[in-house]
Design an enzyme around this catalytic site. Structure first.
Site, PDB file in Angstrom:
ATOM      1  N   THR A  11       0.821  -1.217   0.000  1.00  0.00           N
ATOM      2  CA  THR A  11       0.000   0.000   0.000  1.00  0.00           C
ATOM      3  C   THR A  11       0.851   1.260   0.000  1.00  0.00           C
ATOM      4  OG1 THR A  11      -0.157   0.075   2.423  1.00  0.00           O
ATOM      5  CG2 THR A  11      -1.833  -1.210   1.255  1.00  0.00           C
ATOM      6  N   ASP A  12       0.193   2.359  -0.322  1.00  0.00           N
ATOM      7  CA  ASP A  12       0.857   3.652  -0.275  1.00  0.00           C
ATOM      8  C   ASP A  12       0.546   4.319   1.065  1.00  0.00           C
ATOM      9  OD1 ASP A  12      -1.755   4.624  -0.504  1.00  0.00           O
ATOM     10  OD2 ASP A  12      -1.531   5.164  -2.605  1.00  0.00           O
ATOM     11  N   GLN A  13       0.904   5.562   1.195  1.00  0.00           N
ATOM     12  CA  GLN A  13       0.717   6.280   2.459  1.00  0.00           C
ATOM     13  C   GLN A  13      -0.756   6.412   2.848  1.00  0.00           C
ATOM     14  OE1 GLN A  13       2.566  10.119   2.486  1.00  0.00           O
ATOM     15  NE2 GLN A  13       2.538  10.277   4.710  1.00  0.00           N
TER      16      GLN A  13
END
Length: 138
Positions: free
Chosen positions: A15-17
């Site tokens: 996942t990203d931030q």
């Protein structure tokens, strides 16, 4: 048409931030689905490679509809969309654990000789795979 199904647990590293699955990870999940389909048909990519044949991606079409998030499970459906004896197009739908469509995609592959990347006929080199693909395609 044969549809194979599998699932993946979304890991934090995917996942990203924002906690949303990074777009390139869907390609990895498509490979997981494609491998499952091939196994469900009774074959293994590794066996093909032992024979000196590779199956590179030659085209990808992907449409992102809704994100999958960290901590969720993603469900992957995979099938043979098109097959002509040399090229195979796999279709994919990836859904959220709530059943919502996240990704719809196609990946096109050709079988080639490992030594020179020249295309080979699946029908001639792997007649059992050819027959299975003919039966499984859409």
């Amino acid at each position: 048409m044969q549809i194979s199904e599998t699932s993946v647990d979304v890991r934090y590293a995917e996942t990203d931030q924002m906690g949303v699955v990074y777009h390139a990870n869907y390609l990895v999940w498509m490979e997981i689905g494609r491998t499952r389909l091939i196994e469900d048909l009774g074959f293994r990519y590794a066996d093909m490679e032992k024979e000196g044949i590779l199956s590179p991606v030659i085209d990808i079409e992907i449409s992102y509809k809704m994100p999958v998030r960290y901590g969720e499970k993603a469900y992957i459906k995979t099938w043979v969309e098109e097959y002509d004896g040399i090229r195979v197009t796999y279709g994919y739908e990836i859904t959220t654990e709530r059943g919502e469509l996240s990704v719809k995609a196609l990946s096109k592959h050709a079988c080639v000789k490992k030594t020179n990347f020249r295309p080979v006929s699946i029908k001639k080199v792997f007649p059992d795979w050819h027959e299975a693909y003919e039966k499984a395609k859409k």
